[in-house]
Design a protein around this motif. Sequence first.
Motif, PDB file in Angstrom:
ATOM      1  N   TYR A 275      81.233  11.881  -1.762  1.00  0.00           N
ATOM      2  CA  TYR A 275      82.507  11.939  -2.484  1.00  0.00           C
ATOM      3  C   TYR A 275      82.855  13.378  -2.860  1.00  0.00           C
ATOM      4  O   TYR A 275      83.980  13.845  -2.621  1.00  0.00           O
ATOM      5  N   ASN A 279      85.867  15.753  -0.893  1.00  0.00           N
ATOM      6  CA  ASN A 279      86.988  16.309  -1.646  1.00  0.00           C
ATOM      7  C   ASN A 279      87.002  17.830  -1.639  1.00  0.00           C
ATOM      8  O   ASN A 279      88.011  18.445  -2.015  1.00  0.00           O
ATOM      9  N   LYS A 285      91.217  13.751   0.887  1.00  0.00           N
ATOM     10  CA  LYS A 285      91.198  13.129  -0.429  1.00  0.00           C
ATOM     11  C   LYS A 285      90.325  11.885  -0.371  1.00  0.00           C
ATOM     12  O   LYS A 285      90.662  10.906   0.290  1.00  0.00           O
ATOM     13  N   ALA A 286      89.175  11.932  -1.051  1.00  0.00           N
ATOM     14  CA  ALA A 286      88.288  10.770  -1.123  1.00  0.00           C
ATOM     15  C   ALA A 286      88.598   9.989  -2.386  1.00  0.00           C
ATOM     16  O   ALA A 286      88.907  10.560  -3.434  1.00  0.00           O
ATOM     17  N   PHE A 296      88.832   7.478   2.458  1.00  0.00           N
ATOM     18  CA  PHE A 296      89.441   8.789   2.226  1.00  0.00           C
ATOM     19  C   PHE A 296      90.648   8.984   3.129  1.00  0.00           C
ATOM     20  O   PHE A 296      90.838   8.260   4.123  1.00  0.00           O
TER      21      PHE A 296
END
Length: 350
Positions: A275, A279, A285-286, A296
């Motif tokens: 994660y 990011n 964008k997770a 994501f």
Amino acid sequence: MNLIYEHGGDIYGRKTELDFSVSTNPLGISEAVKNAYINSVSLIEKYPDNDCRVLRKLVAGRMNGDSKTKSGFAVLPENIFFGCGAADIIYKLVYAVKPKTALVASPTFSEYENALLSAGCIVRRFYLKEENGFAPEEEILNERRADIVFMCNPNNPTGRAADEKLLYELSEKCRAEKSVFAVDECFAELSDIASVSRFCRNAVIINAFTKTYAMAGLRLGYMIGDTEIIEKVKLISPPWCAGTAAQKCAEAALSDDGYLKASRAFIKSERQFLYENLNAVKGVKAFVSDAPFIMFKADKGLFEALSKRGILIRKCANFDGLGDEFFRIGIKRREDNIRLLEEIEKWQCR
């Protein structure tokens, strides 16, 4: 005519070195399960136990005694039915209940809607919002009555678990309206959430050994519900839906508490690692996840780019409510996770 395959794990038509498209336990099958499989060879010539007697007692004991899955009410062996994987259970539940209307959160696992539509049911969707991290919201309580309500907890492919209070209130709404409340918990045992059965007395629980114990190839799922629903499902089910090898492996899996404890700790650590590092990649964008996978957003074309490098991920464009910039990856071992991150960064920074 080729059937459209909507799920991960399709490694048979492409050269795949790393398969992140599935979300089974990254530790693989345990030694206990391996040994049980080997020892079950001599039983292949015999019919399996159609009633899964030993397995039903083990699952009931687990639901009544485990600190994480412990039910808020007594689960008896007669409250449990086994089938050929969770998908098989979903279809049988739908065919047994014969709903005319259904409510399904969206995006979610496609087999709920597929099963419902195949039975001629009208399906309404409650859309989960990206700005809320795809977490279920209280507005779902305002939806008009449906004969059956499906919830995946934690949800696939978003990874988010529903708030316990919301699940309880939805369960009570279904009870008051005499609706079936079906909760798919196939990812729950690898997560940090309790079974909904601890606080929802009327929920029908769907689970499987596929994800938790990395037994996807053996196809063994089960449902927990009141005896009336279980008997209805039995009436529309052919005999011998759970093979001998699958039953023996499941019995061994349920007796291996250390494996499950280690799996949860491993997944929690690697999920956080993925994660944070996803990011950190430009244009990625997770989303926060409670499951053994992460969804994501990234540049379109990532699936094809990774596929050329022998890495398979799950593209999510065929989930209602998502586009072709959404992807899902299962949690794997650190060295594999690092390799994936490197390849994603190459694509994003090309």
